[in-house]
Scaffold this active site. Structure first.
Site, mmCIF file in Angstrom:
data_model
loop_
_atom_site.group_PDB
_atom_site.id
_atom_site.type_symbol
_atom_site.label_atom_id
_atom_site.label_comp_id
_atom_site.label_asym_id
_atom_site.label_seq_id
_atom_site.Cartn_x
_atom_site.Cartn_y
_atom_site.Cartn_z
ATOM 1 C CD GLU A 66 -3.052 -0.800 -0.017
ATOM 2 O OE1 GLU A 66 -3.189 0.349 -0.458
ATOM 3 O OE2 GLU A 66 -3.686 -1.772 -0.470
ATOM 4 C CG ASP A 99 -6.283 5.694 -1.032
ATOM 5 O OD1 ASP A 99 -7.439 5.913 -0.619
ATOM 6 O OD2 ASP A 99 -6.021 4.856 -1.909
#
Ligand SMILES: *[C@@H]1O[C@H](CO)[C@@H](O)[C@H](O)[C@H]1NC(C)=O
Length: 148
Positions: A54, A71
């Site tokens: 991620e 994000d």
């Protein structure tokens, strides 16, 4: 001299807080202490693998998505649903400022990630995890780290 030293120290601390790349084993320890191992049935390897794909362990990672949401942080937690930024009409389910998810103190990110696992029933939220970690033998991810 003393004041200059303190100033230099403070400048150093500020720089460190801005962007921190954790090592794999340091993260393993932090995650272990925060009881992420087997949280929701996902062992430590899942968490370390997920954070790698991620954010590459970058606490200040930010990614702007097509819908304008962002994000945030080591777990790339999205502003539309989980945290609060000023821009959008967010749900803020984690009751946290998105800016608190990009500090080198991982407490808020971990609390929020636990909530995501609980409320979405698993780790499917994280595409990086689905693509690279799900269903794999993940013991390598904590290998050589001082965690059980
Ligand atoms: C970490 O992420 C920040 C924000 O996206 C970026 O500016 C920085 O260059 C990244 N650090 C590394 C080492 O990739």
């Amino acid at each position: 001299m003393k004041a200059a030293g303190v100033l230099a120290l403070m400048a150093g601390l500020i720089t460190v807080t801005e962007s921190k790349i954790y090592t794999r084993c340091k993260l393993a320890k932090i995650f272990s202490r925060a009881s992420l191992d087997n949280y929701g049935g996902f062992n430590l390897g899942n968490w370390i693998c997920m954070a790698y794909y991620e954010s590459h362990y970058n606490t200040s990672a930010k990614t702007v998505l097509d819908d304008g949401s962002i994000d945030y942080g080591i777990f790339q937690i999205n502003s539309f649903t989980w945290c609060r930024s000023e821009k959008l009409q967010e749900k803020n389910y984690c009751h946290v400022a998105c800016s608190d998810l990009v500090t080198d103190d991982l407490t808020d990110s971990i609390i929020c990630a636990k909530k995501i696992v609980k409320e979405t029933q698993g780790m499917n939220y994280w595409q990086g995890w689905k693509k690279h970690c799900e269903g794999k033998d993940l013991s390598e991810w904590k290998k050589g780290c001082d965690v059980s």
